[in-house]
Design an enzyme around this catalytic site. Structure first.
Site, PDB file in Angstrom:
ATOM      1  N   ASP A 138       0.829  -1.215   0.000  1.00 15.57           N
ATOM      2  CA  ASP A 138       0.000   0.000   0.000  1.00 15.57           C
ATOM      3  C   ASP A 138       0.864   1.266   0.000  1.00 15.57           C
ATOM      4  O   ASP A 138       2.092   1.195  -0.074  1.00 15.57           O
ATOM      5  CB  ASP A 138      -0.990  -0.057   1.160  1.00 15.57           C
ATOM      6  N   HIS A 139       0.201   2.394   0.096  1.00 17.54           N
ATOM      7  CA  HIS A 139       0.843   3.685  -0.097  1.00 17.54           C
ATOM      8  C   HIS A 139       2.069   3.876   0.794  1.00 17.54           C
ATOM      9  O   HIS A 139       2.085   3.481   1.957  1.00 17.54           O
ATOM     10  CB  HIS A 139      -0.162   4.814   0.176  1.00 17.54           C
ATOM     11  N   GLU A 140       3.102   4.462   0.196  1.00 14.64           N
ATOM     12  CA  GLU A 140       4.326   4.891   0.908  1.00 14.64           C
ATOM     13  C   GLU A 140       5.110   3.753   1.553  1.00 14.64           C
ATOM     14  O   GLU A 140       5.929   4.006   2.437  1.00 14.64           O
ATOM     15  CB  GLU A 140       4.001   5.937   1.977  1.00 14.64           C
ATOM     16  N   CYS A 141       4.847   2.514   1.154  1.00 19.89           N
ATOM     17  CA  CYS A 141       5.709   1.427   1.645  1.00 19.89           C
ATOM     18  C   CYS A 141       7.047   1.481   0.925  1.00 19.89           C
ATOM     19  O   CYS A 141       7.126   1.905  -0.238  1.00 19.89           O
ATOM     20  CB  CYS A 141       5.077   0.060   1.356  1.00 19.89           C
ATOM     21  N   GLN A 158       2.971   2.712   4.607  1.00 22.80           N
ATOM     22  CA  GLN A 158       4.193   3.177   5.282  1.00 22.80           C
ATOM     23  C   GLN A 158       4.971   2.068   5.986  1.00 22.80           C
ATOM     24  O   GLN A 158       5.716   2.328   6.931  1.00 22.80           O
ATOM     25  CB  GLN A 158       3.861   4.293   6.285  1.00 22.80           C
TER      26      GLN A 158
END
Ligand SMILES: CC(C)(COP(=O)(O)OP(=O)(O)OC[C@H]1O[C@@H](n2cnc3c(N)ncnc32)[C@H](O)[C@@H]1OP(=O)(O)O)[C@@H](O)C(=O)NCCC(=O)NCCS
Length: 209
Positions: A138-141, A158
């Site tokens: 998911d986002h910003e990983c 993240q």
């Protein structure tokens, strides 16, 4: 490298070669053959073994310029990547047509994003990472080089995964957690805390195994 203009070899003719070859075919690459030190292995989806690893310099000299590494062992995949780069091969990104990859994600050379995987906005996938079938990043990983996110694993936003780590099939890592390099997350784990480098954890919630 634009698909179709160049020929590519696949390194390794084991189980993982099946989705790699299929992804290459579906994205218009021309496969020259597979390279495996066990030259008696069966063809993969109609593509034959054309020699062992000792043939890599000859194949490069013959004009084959791309390589896809179909090897699940993370450190081995990275070492082969260095060897292939040294011989002048490029390591294209593989992305299955059904993968959903944010235009705001970054994907490094040789990474493989398999069928129905999702890579969210501002996610960063390192070189030669394997994002396996149906995994969700998911986002910003951030997934560091050579890590393997196994089928159906979920990284909420993240999350950071260290180099060469294996995140097991069907596991879930909650948002913001950091997993060190060379760690192993067991299949089905729920990771709710940070995980140290080299640690092996599993269960719900995940504890050391
Ligand atoms: C965690 C794992 C690495 C352990 O494998 P192993 O070294 O062969 O270990 P064993 O099977 O001998 O199991 C060791 C202990 O861990 C436990 N264990 C194994 N897998 C587990 C899991 N997924 N969740 C919870 N506990 C697990 C075993 O029950 C055993 O416990 P015990 O000592 O109390 O009996 C492996 O089971 C696993 O989950 N690997 C991830 C596989 C995967 O997703 N691969 C992706 C391929 S595409």
């Amino acid at each position: 490298m634009r698909a179709g203009e160049h020929q590519i070899i696949v390194i390794g003719a084991g189980g993982h070669a099946r989705p790699v070859v299929e992804t290459l075919l579906l994205t218009g690459h021309r496969i020259a053959g597979l390279v495996d030190d066990d030259t008696s292995r069966a063809p993969v989806l109609g593509h034959a073994i054309i020699g062992g690893l000792d043939q890599l310099p000859r194949l490069r000299a013959a004009g084959i310029d791309g390589a896809a590494i179909a090897i699940g062992h993370n450190a081995t995949r990275l070492a082969l990547g260095d060897r292939l780069r040294g011989l002048g091969y490029t390591l294209p990104i593989l992305a299955h047509p059904t993968a959903v990859i944010s235009p705001h994600a970054s994907i490094a050379e040789g990474a493989q994003i398999l069928a129905r995987a999702v890579v969210g906005p501002e996610a960063r996938i390192g070189r030669l990472c394997l994002i396996n079938t149906g995994a969700i990043i998911d986002h910003e990983c951030t997934v560091d080089e050579g890590a393997h996110i196994a089928p159906g694993a979920i990284l909420c936003g993240q999350v950071r995964i260290g180099a060469r780590s294996l995140v097991g099939a069907g596991s879930t890592t909650i948002a913001g957690r950091h997993i060190g390099p060379d760690a192993t997350i067991a299949a089905g784990a729920a990771v709710t805390t940070d995980v140290a480098a080299g640690a092996r954890v599993g269960g719900v919630p995940a504890r050391g195994l």
